[in-house]
Scaffold this active site. Sequence first.
Site, PDB file in Angstrom:
ATOM      1  N   ASN A 271       9.449  -1.055  -0.149  1.00  0.00           N
ATOM      2  CA  ASN A 271       8.478  -0.540  -0.468  1.00  0.00           C
ATOM      3  C   ASN A 271       7.223  -0.866   0.607  1.00  0.00           C
ATOM      4  OD1 ASN A 271       6.616   1.891  -0.928  1.00  0.00           O
ATOM      5  ND2 ASN A 271       6.924   1.680  -3.106  1.00  0.00           N
ATOM      6  N   ASP A 272       6.331  -1.841   0.163  1.00  0.00           N
ATOM      7  CA  ASP A 272       5.341  -1.894   1.107  1.00  0.00           C
ATOM      8  C   ASP A 272       5.717  -2.231   2.359  1.00  0.00           C
ATOM      9  OD1 ASP A 272       3.421  -0.906  -1.254  1.00  0.00           O
ATOM     10  OD2 ASP A 272       4.049  -3.462  -1.865  1.00  0.00           O
TER      11      ASP A 272
END
Length: 465
Positions: free
Chosen positions: A393-394
């Site tokens: 995600n990040d």
Amino acid sequence: MSANLLAVFYLISGVLFILALRGLSSPETSRTGNLFGIIGMAIAISVTFLSIGNFSTGFFYLLIFLLIGGSIGAFIAFKIPMTAMPELVAGFHSLVGLAAVFVAISAFLNPEVFNLGSPKNIKIASLIEMSLGASIGAITFTGSIIAFLKLRGIMSGNPITFIAQHFVNLALGLTTIILIFFLCKTQTANFFWLIIIISFLLGILLIIPIGGADMPVVISMLNSYSGWAAAGIGFTLENTALIITGALVGSSGAILSYIMCKGMNRSFFSVILGGFGGTDQNSSSKSKEQKPVKNGNADDAAFLMKNASSVIIVPGYGMAVAQAQHALREMVDALKKNGVKVSYAIHPVAGRMPGHMNVLLAEANVPYDEVFELEEINSDFANCDVAYVIGANDVTNPVAKTDPQSPIYGMPILDVEKSKSVLFVKRSLSPGYAGIDNDLFYRDNTLMLFSDAKKMTEDITKNLD
């Protein structure tokens, strides 16, 4: 056992530890490096216990503690899932720190046993060594506990800030130094206990403000702390093996922390003094309400991949949680049969500890020459037909390059948004560990695959046959 023979064995174990680190620097030689480390530790432990009292007494202690410690370690190694490896590492760091504290306490209370002087007249150098060892060990212990709680999900991964946190941490650090000075000057026991208590508190206050996105750096940093704590106690005990081992762990952990901070475009000191990763849940929820996403299924994903000439796999913590590495390897094998070129892209801080994704892929026997770091593969995304993001995600969030207000702004990311098509496997639109929404979800070339990562990957593989 004579002192000279003991020194020789300690030297041999130190050389083996150096060879272990050298071997662990490459996946191809990691097994050999691990074996060197095991042999070196076995030698160090054995000769230490055999040097206690007479041979029969030392051998008795050796068997008891090897049996107890080895059984516990073997049980944990067999039972722990790969997804829990980061918190296991944090837990082990805490034990190293606590051991350093206990040894320092023992040396302070019984200095004559360790040839450090009398209870009222301990050598100044020994007081400094045991104080530093105890302080760093205490910081490592409580800091590792907080890291464990954050990684385990018992404590929120979001930064927990408090008023004047940097001033408080600085004040506690300076107080510790002052107490060490007065301990050496007066040799009053109360100063020693205050050093330990303040260090326990400092460990908590240092790690609590650090956000989840920085957790891989925290794990590496605590690893370094545990090494320096061991080295400090090694000087107190005049134990060559402990000094060598501690110095190796401390220096390698510090170097790794620096490399990871560089990979995240972060200052090491800014991470240690408070980190980043603030969360604005309201804004995240609001953005998700306003922005549409494209939903897809396994059939859609299989169609895109089957007709692609190149696919780049981007593994993340979602793969670890679902234990999807083996299913991913099977999907890649099916793609190769269809003539698709497949590569793996690894971000330096993907997962929850250094090398987390590399370990999982190695477990699934993914060829090393197919796995590439960010700098090696980032330019390939522009010519890639499909990027298959499995829970990363990040490290794929484009706001790191576009939004100065974002807590991850400036962090180098994998440029998956440049691919012709992005398949993003995720259970929901929830924010990542840094606590922010991912702009990649809403891009025109992104197809969201809402499912368990292992199940989705298995379904795609079935549709590829």
